[in-house]
Design an enzyme around this catalytic site. Structure first.
Site: not given
Lengths: 289, 289, 289, 289
Positions: C212, D202, D228-230
């Site tokens: 990540r 989220g 999203l958010d990745e």
């Protein structure tokens, strides 16, 4: 009572039954305890308390509350102060050339993140007036030289006292204040020093930090006392740095630490979380506030 | 060459074409660059490099490598050292009463997390012998008084030199070493000081930290130099503390910081990540190692 | 009473006069309050208290204290526990392959930095027996397969219960315990997870962290509950990492965080600083202890 | 060449002689290396370089430099970009209701602490227009509903492209952008997420953090991607919190982390310190800059 939340700060010799007596007092007067925080310094046998009360259930006036509490406090040798949430505190900010703390304090105040009225900005330079103008805060330019120091301080004092200032924030005001001035505002002047005190007291801490080759850089917010950079420490923080950091980059990294450290110290003061004892500041954490 | 990874540490005046010349040299000799890290101190116009090479593709012997590099280095005024990964370094640990750093270093060494041979533990007290026994490391009890100081240091030196010690770790050895002793092991003695230097130099830093009311407590690992607590800083760290912390709790919180700071400094030294320049330590981060 | 310091942990609906009633109770019974810490969860209207009492001035026996407190507690709906400092708690450590947490816990316990008796180490592998031997702690090797899981857990339970274990520390025990087992020891099992939960739940958090590309790595100590990695969090910490970090270096950096996070959580538990409420752990800081 | 400092960002398969070839190229063209930073991802066998050059000694034009470098780069399979310090980058800030990041970015830009031109602020609400006015930055109020989303995005795109925007900062813009929009600006949109991702992806991360009872709170700046958010994480930081923290106090503590994390990420991007590789951001530290 118009106030909804009443806060007491209490300091006294530790003694048996203290908590029971104090909390029973408030219970009997109809207050509900919102939060109660204590600290016992066993080395000095001293007891400290910060207690926040909900005044909805009491019929006492402020005056009545204070005179009854005095009766409790006197035999127990309690040194105390009380604050009511229906009065916003008045704040003055003193600066010289450096803008980052000033912006940050003004922004927080404007946006309601610091609960106070910033009544004025005082500077020995005219440089940062435009920031005062952006935030519509009166700016007083009071230059100072060795010769005019006492006179200038008298002008500052007059301005402060005319506006009933509760807290003076030295947001990188690069002048040494006289003992007289400082003693006039005990525990009412918060200074930001750009190092993790007691390291790098005095001038040019970032230069000194570079030369010493430290691996962390910091800032310290403390109450101003007559001994420069020696007053009770309210907040400190540091960030790691490396050999790559020059005095210039240390200054830049440090600026971000200064901003947060000063803002937290001011918040803690305005929120009545601090009791000074000798040269140490008891800083109670927020209690769900 | 038996070694698989060869590391050079390089320091010289900054000059045009330096990187090209150095990297071309290794390329032409058949080395592959595993990692290359640089630092230019523009204030002092000095260039620093840590370069790790894979020796699989070279036919040079260590001796040949060193003599060819010397030819490159001399005209460029390069101050350099080379290390080969086929030789484990020998380490001696000096302690007095405090056990936490000792346990930590021995555990890491035993479990292969510190790449070295701990050859001996030397102490001016007999107290921690049981820990040496647990880890099967020779323990030398060499008591010392003002009168026997030079004699004791001579004994220490003899022990160290007989075992070909590469690094001496002062893991809370509470004696001030003589200038002679320290100068005998330049950049080979790492000391842990239990404060965030330059704050609280000298004895009793936790007591002083309590009295000053600081809001963070720390530790510093540095090379020992003749000026006590003034040597080049390798690693520092801090933890937040509060007014609740007594000298005893500061000591306990500090012990955990000391352990990690000392272990990281030792690892960086053993791994040839450090170049000392004046009173500053250039500590290159690990490069995917 | 043989105990010198008595600690109560208290949880109940918030209500007027609570502090006054509780502190008056202890005052009247002859106790002196050593420290008193409170937390009001205004969202759930719940009151939490940790109160430590000096028993020197009381004539009550433990039994008398408990039955009188019960009389106070019942009408106030107080959920409470009491602990006496004259009884050391018994601890069992469960491990698999990883040694760093085990060394650290054993060292702290041996040196008196964790106030407990480590009665046994239980492992599903025989690998770490030598560490148990170094510290002279009984080591039980209980291998486990899918088929023998319930049987093995029964053996574990038998060992734990025979030694009157107060706290089970899962110091990287890489087996999922059955709901039955976990429910048998409510708030008595502390697990260390090698990520900053809720990030990277489940297996291989360091590998996932690398993939990540996170810029910080952490560890979480929590009470084990039936929902894996979902129990009340006691302690968390992180360290910054960079793109240079490989899964291997993340593991090494993470090991140091794990050690400190787990040790702090265990200390907080043994020291009766924790009250669990739903899925949240109220962790009172040390009060000058 | 009008530019004084030229920066290259380089990514290619790792291969023997790479550093020698690249640095020799610049040496021969008359450049002096100001700093050179490298990273080898051994898992993916990829080489990354950030190299800053002083152009004082070269006679090449920008065009000549680029076409010669292309000749070197093509056979080595180098993916590269070049940046010149004589062109300030144009920035657009997108916001919704939250003011703290906006103030901070505008202050830094105004005071020269972020090297860019903030050309416009775009918002789906009119609320923060007064801040834009304070800093004399054009403010575009473009409300959006589910139905008008594509249309509004088209308007946004038109504004951005008309001003030749190099970087879009989503400073708490609480709308999910379409894949089309995001793909139009690859590695040109930086978003701030108010949690330490991947925890609490989220909406409502502070509420979720409260409910999970975490002991630290954080923020993450990342490139916006379709997931999203990745997207690749540029900067993250956390602060410790306690059980006392309510969702409201978490929000306040978090705001300070957000400000610094976003500002550092933007600075790193503007300063050409970042190379994206897959879902990971290689963020080179400043090199004495």
């Amino acid at each position: 009572m118009k106030s909804k939340v009443v806060s007491f700060l209490i300091k006294c010799p530790d003694q048996k039954g203290l908590v029971a007596k104090i909390t029973s007092f408030f219970y009997e007067k109809g207050f509900n305890i919102v939060s109660s925080q204590q600290y016992v310094n066993a080395i000095e046998n001293t007891y400290f308390m910060r207690i926040r009360l909900n005044a909805d259930g009491t019929t006492l006036s402020k005056k009545e509350l204070e005179s009854s509490f005095l009766e409790l406090a006197t035999p127990l040798n309690i040194d105390w102060s009380v604050n009511y949430d229906d009065k916003k505190q008045n704040v003055a900010i003193m600066v010289s050339h450096t803008s980052h703390n000033l912006y940050d304090l003004l922004e927080r105040s404007k946006e309601g993140r610091l609960d106070c009225n910033v009544k004025m900005i005082i500077s020995n330079h005219d440089k940062l007036r435009y920031i005062a103008n952006m935030f519509h805060i009166p700016f007083h330019y009071l230059p100072v030289t060795k010769e005019t120091k006492l006179e200038q301080e008298a002008q500052v004092k007059e301005l402060l006292d005319a506006s009933d200032i509760d807290l003076i924030i030295m947001a990188r005001y690069m002048q040494i204040l006289s003992a007289d001035f400082i003693n006039h505002y005990p525990e009412k002047i918060i200074n930001i020093h750009h190092s993790f005190l007691p390291a790098f007291q005095g001038a040019n801490p970032y230069r000194k930090a570079y030369e010493r080759g430290v691996k962390l850089i910091g800032a310290t917010a403390h109450y101003a006392t007559v001994d420069l950079d020696e007053g009770p420490i309210i907040e400190q923080d540091v960030k790691p740095v490396t050999h790559e950091s020059t005095p210039t980059t240390l200054k830049r990294i440090g600026a971000d630490i200064e901003k947060l450290v000063l803002a937290r110290a001011v918040k803690n003061h305005l929120n009545h979380q601090i009791i000074v004892s000798g040269n140490r500041a008891i800083v109670f954490p927020e209690a769900g506030e």
